[in-house]
Design a protein around this motif. Structure first.
Motif, PDB file in Angstrom:
ATOM      1  N   ILE A  18     -44.586 -42.178 -82.412  1.00 48.29           N
ATOM      2  CA  ILE A  18     -43.407 -42.411 -83.256  1.00 48.29           C
ATOM      3  C   ILE A  18     -42.616 -41.119 -83.435  1.00 48.29           C
ATOM      4  CG2 ILE A  18     -42.663 -42.955 -85.610  1.00 48.29           C
ATOM      5  CD1 ILE A  18     -44.859 -45.065 -85.705  1.00 48.29           C
ATOM      6  N   LEU A  19     -43.342 -40.005 -83.622  1.00 47.33           N
ATOM      7  CA  LEU A  19     -42.673 -38.716 -83.773  1.00 47.33           C
ATOM      8  C   LEU A  19     -41.855 -38.391 -82.535  1.00 47.33           C
ATOM      9  CD1 LEU A  19     -42.166 -35.996 -85.197  1.00 47.33           C
ATOM     10  CD2 LEU A  19     -44.297 -35.174 -84.176  1.00 47.33           C
ATOM     11  N   GLN A  20     -42.443 -38.600 -81.360  1.00 43.40           N
ATOM     12  CA  GLN A  20     -41.734 -38.290 -80.124  1.00 43.40           C
ATOM     13  C   GLN A  20     -40.596 -39.280 -79.872  1.00 43.40           C
ATOM     14  OE1 GLN A  20     -45.043 -38.097 -77.344  1.00 43.40           O
ATOM     15  NE2 GLN A  20     -45.124 -35.872 -77.545  1.00 43.40           N
ATOM     16  N   LEU A  21     -40.774 -40.536 -80.227  1.00 42.29           N
ATOM     17  CA  LEU A  21     -39.684 -41.513 -80.106  1.00 42.29           C
ATOM     18  C   LEU A  21     -38.537 -41.168 -81.048  1.00 42.29           C
ATOM     19  CD1 LEU A  21     -41.737 -44.814 -79.815  1.00 42.29           C
ATOM     20  CD2 LEU A  21     -40.185 -43.905 -78.078  1.00 42.29           C
ATOM     21  N   ARG A  22     -38.892 -40.671 -82.215  1.00 44.10           N
ATOM     22  CA  ARG A  22     -37.846 -40.244 -83.156  1.00 44.10           C
ATOM     23  C   ARG A  22     -37.036 -39.104 -82.547  1.00 44.10           C
ATOM     24  NH1 ARG A  22     -40.708 -38.469 -87.830  1.00 44.10           N
ATOM     25  NH2 ARG A  22     -40.867 -40.657 -88.464  1.00 44.10           N
ATOM     26  N   ASN A  23     -37.736 -38.181 -81.895  1.00 43.74           N
ATOM     27  CA  ASN A  23     -37.032 -37.070 -81.259  1.00 43.74           C
ATOM     28  C   ASN A  23     -36.203 -37.526 -80.063  1.00 43.74           C
ATOM     29  OD1 ASN A  23     -38.007 -35.149 -83.057  1.00 43.74           O
ATOM     30  ND2 ASN A  23     -39.845 -34.738 -81.835  1.00 43.74           N
ATOM     31  N   ALA A  24     -36.594 -38.645 -79.442  1.00 39.12           N
ATOM     32  CA  ALA A  24     -35.832 -39.173 -78.314  1.00 39.12           C
ATOM     33  C   ALA A  24     -34.516 -39.790 -78.756  1.00 39.12           C
ATOM     34  CB  ALA A  24     -36.673 -40.200 -77.554  1.00 39.12           C
ATOM     35  N   GLY A  25     -34.348 -40.017 -80.058  1.00 40.43           N
ATOM     36  CA  GLY A  25     -33.081 -40.484 -80.597  1.00 40.43           C
ATOM     37  C   GLY A  25     -32.665 -41.854 -80.085  1.00 40.43           C
TER      38      GLY A  25
END
Length: 752
Positions: free
Chosen positions: A158-165
């Motif tokens: 989820i953290l990395q998906l959040r960073n993927a915007g």
């Protein structure tokens, strides 16, 4: 004591001593200036290093950079930055560093002059890796797959998906569109609600998708994300009658969260004002007042549903394109929510026509083909098109306003000329709109309706036609400058930009030229202009309907910039540039402004066509019984000038016959007696002179009548002799002169 973000432990006492030993560091280091330590070599720097263990990996090197920055040790921070860049970590490692520390940290480091240029290089590496990784569907889909694993792995994903915007949001939407497993759909929805608000514009693209279940899920996520910008897009799915029940409920629940902060207040969510809010937003976009977030290329990343991809897709567009597309959508939604409101019909048509015009080439004719916006407008009726005219004029859409007038010319009637509530009718108001195309379209529409009784603003019709007739067919520019040398330089700049130059020494003279001519497309004004001074000159130019739309460039010294730019902000299409003697450089400065201020300016072929149409109307009016309603005198000077035109001179001479002035009669006399003119034109002028004499009496001077008789006696062309004879009779000769004519006739019938 554990230092934040570092995996090495520094004893508390040692750390305290370290801080004490560094408390006397030069003030310039804290102030952002390059400290002396930066100039030391690596060995010297490492002697004062507070770390017990040297970092080796990219992760520990980045931790060290952060720590040294926090401890105000820029020398060491820069040293570890250099080592980090020398290690040349791959994109995956770079992204892990971004995920751990957040993008704001790298931006902050890049702005620290003490760490440059290494900090800037690192930021560029981070941004490049993020763009590459965020748009890699394989990587993002892998993260989505990890959502179903352990709680820890899910949080990391989820953290990395959040960073993927937004790109991460697009892949989540794609997964939602094909998933039929409710548990997985709930997980995907939960993940959407955990993303940053920056994904809201992309999720709004899915609200327009074809699948109702997907739309309802995405709308629910928008409610949880809590971004107010989603509110406007949810009114339509919440209350439009054809929307599926699941979509309506999800949209109303989301609005309850956004408006009241509580989903339980769904009963309080009302349709009242929804259409009005959408209409306001559409108008804001049509005016270009909407504030958009731009990417590094200065474009808007617009998200829409892509049927082929089965998800949302981004298209980079200009601000103008983004604004017109959003305006079109919002105007349509407002109309669908309140189809009984005339002004919303008008707004939607205005957006349709504006969109169509932006897609056409500059100078192209308005499409009248079936299915075109104009064709639609003809079917809407005069009430809607009159409202559309008002809408277009208020939004600053001159070409749309002109299109509405062309439609009204075919569907409206003289009843629309009636003033209401003390205000002129919209078509009459258009005669004073600050755009020559709208003014001429209004005049043409009124004349097409063929009014027979006076109405408010009737005198403006001929004034508009006369000004169009004064357009030579090529754009002119006026340089207003009392300094002859500087004015000459500005004249050269105008020529380089493709304008025919005119020069005026005072503000008043420049205003007079711009107001009388119909072809002035640019005004260059020296900042210290006199009679009138600058502010008065600008105010007068902008308050007069004949000049209100002409772009104005004020030039002067740089020391005047602040004052003049403040003045320019008060008026549309006004810009300050530096006064430069080099005409080529000056032309480039002005041309940059014209690209935005005059993007849809009238083309030369349009100018020529408008001039001819103006003369055609004046010629028709000279024949009509309503000549007393439309006084042609304001067009006299323009007609006198056009009589010298090889193509239009004949018609202009004919039209002068409808103006009861000595100068009009004198001009017909001049054309008729000029041996340099072609015979057909002279014939037409003499016929009009005869008619003018009969209608308005002899207005020629005695000297002119004597010259006319002399020219008649000397004429040898048979066709002209006949024309002269008819005109001589119109001079109403007395019996003595008539006797002379009869006596000059040779005796007839005598035997040879």
């Amino acid at each position: 004591m554990m230092i934040r973000g570092i995996g090495w432990i520094v004893p508390a006492m040692a750390f305290t001593v370290l801080l004490a030993s560094n408390s006397s560091a030069p003030a310039q280091e804290a102030a952002g200036e390059a400290p002396a330590a930066v100039q030391k070599n690596s060995a010297t720097l490492l002697e004062d290093n507070p770390l017990l263990t040297e970092p080796r990996t990219p992760q520990t090197l980045m931790d060290a950079v952060v720590l040294m920055t926090d401890l105000a040790r820029p020398g060491l921070a820069r040293l570890y930055l250099e080592k980090l860049l020398e290690a040349n970590p791959d994109d995956e490692t770079i992204l892990k560093l971004r995920d751990k520390h957040g993008p704001a940290l790298f931006l902050r480091l890049s702005n620290d002059k003490r760490l440059q240029p290494e900090s800037i290089t690192l930021l560029e590496r981070v941004n490049a890796a993020f763009r590459k990784g965020a748009t890699d569907p394989v990587r993002v889909d892998k993260l989505i797959g990890q959502l179903s694993k352990t709680a820890a792995e899910r949080e990391v994903a989820i953290l990395q998906l959040r960073n993927a915007g937004s790109y991460g949001a697009a892949r989540l939407v794609a997964a939602l569109s094909i998933s039929r497993d409710q548990a997985q759909r709930n997980l995907l929805l939960y993940t959407l609600t955990r993303l940053n608000r920056e994904v809201v514009p992309s999720l709004l693209g899915a609200v327009e998708g074809p699948d109702s279940d997907l739309r309802a899920t995405v709308i629910e996520a928008l409610g949880w994300l809590g971004d107010p910008q989603a509110k406007t897009a949810l009114w339509h799915p919440a209350f439009e009658e054809s929307q599926p029940p699941a979509v309506q409920l999800a949209a109303r629940q989301a609005l309850a969260r956004l408006v009241f902060g509580d989903v339980k207040r769904v009963p309080d969510v009302s349709q009242f004002g929804a259409a009005t809010e959408l209409a306001k937003s559409a108008r804001r976009n049509l005016r270009g007042d909407e504030v958009w977030t731009l990417n590094d290329d200065g474009q808007v990343e617009l998200w829409n549903w892509d049927a082929a991809a089965g998800t949302i897709a981004m298209t980079p567009v200009t601000v103008d394109v983004a604004s017109i597309r959003m305006a079109l959508r919002q105007a349509r939604q407002a109309f669908e929510l309140a189809p009984n409101r005339t002004e919303l019909h008008a707004l939607y048509w205005t957006a349709l026509m504006a969109s169509e015009l932006r897609e056409s080439e500059r100078g192209a004719d308005i499409s009248t083909q079936p299915g075109s916006a104009f064709h639609v407008g003809l079917q809407l009726g005069p009430e809607v098109m009159q409202a559309a005219l008002v809408e277009a004029m208020s939004l600053g859409e001159p070409l749309v306003a002109a299109s509405a007038l062309h439609a009204l010319a075919q569907t409206g009637s003289v009843r629309l000329l009636k003033a209401t509530e003390g205000r002129p009718a919209p078509v009459v108001a258009a005669l004073n709109y600050p755009d020559s195309r709208v003014q001429f379209a209004a005049a043409s529409t009124i004349l097409t309706w063929d009014p027979t009784t006076p109405f408010r603003g009737v005198s403006r019709v001929i004034e508009v036609l006369a000004r169009a007739l004064n357009d030579t067919g090529k754009a002119h520019g006026v340089a207003i400058d009392a300094n002859e040398q500087r004015a000459t330089s500005m004249s050269s700049a105008l020529i380089e930009m493709g304008f025919e130059p005119e020069i005026a020494q005072t503000g008043q003279d420049g205003f007079k030229i711009a107001a009388e001519r119909g072809d002035v497309a640019l005004l260059l004004i020296e900042a210290n202009v006199a009679r009138w001074e600058l502010s008065q000159t600008i105010a007068n130019l902008r308050s007069d309907a004949r000049t209100a739309y002409i772009p104005i460039v004020i030039y002067g010294d740089d020391k005047l910039r602040t004052r003049i730019e403040r003045l320019a902000e008060s008026y549309p299409r006004v810009r300050f540039v530096l006064s430069i003697s080099d005409s080529t450089v000056m032309a480039k400065q002005v041309a940059a402004f014209l690209r935005t201020a005059n993007a849809d300016a009238i083309t030369q072929p349009q100018r020529v066509a408008t001039r001819k149409a103006a003369l055609d109307w004046l010629t028709q009016l000279a024949d009509r019984k309503q000549a007393s309603l439309f006084d042609l005198k304001p067009a006299e000077n323009a007609l006198l000038t056009v009589t010298n035109d090889e193509e239009l001179g004949d018609s202009a001479a004919y039209t002068l016959g409808g103006i009861a002035t000595p100068s009009a009669q004198a001009k017909l006399f001049e054309i008729g007696t000029s041996a340099a003119r072609p015979v057909p034109i002279r014939q037409r002028a003499l016929a009009q002179l005869a008619a003018h004499l009969l209608r308005h009496g002899v207005l020629l001077t005695e000297l002119q009548t004597d010259e006319f008789r002399k020219a008649a006696r000397q004429e040898t062309e048979p066709q002209l002799q006949i024309a002269f004879a008819a005109t001589l009779g119109s001079l109403q000769p007395d019996l003595a002169r008539a006797s002379g004519v009869l006596k000059a006739v040779p005796p007839r019938g005598a035997k040879k």
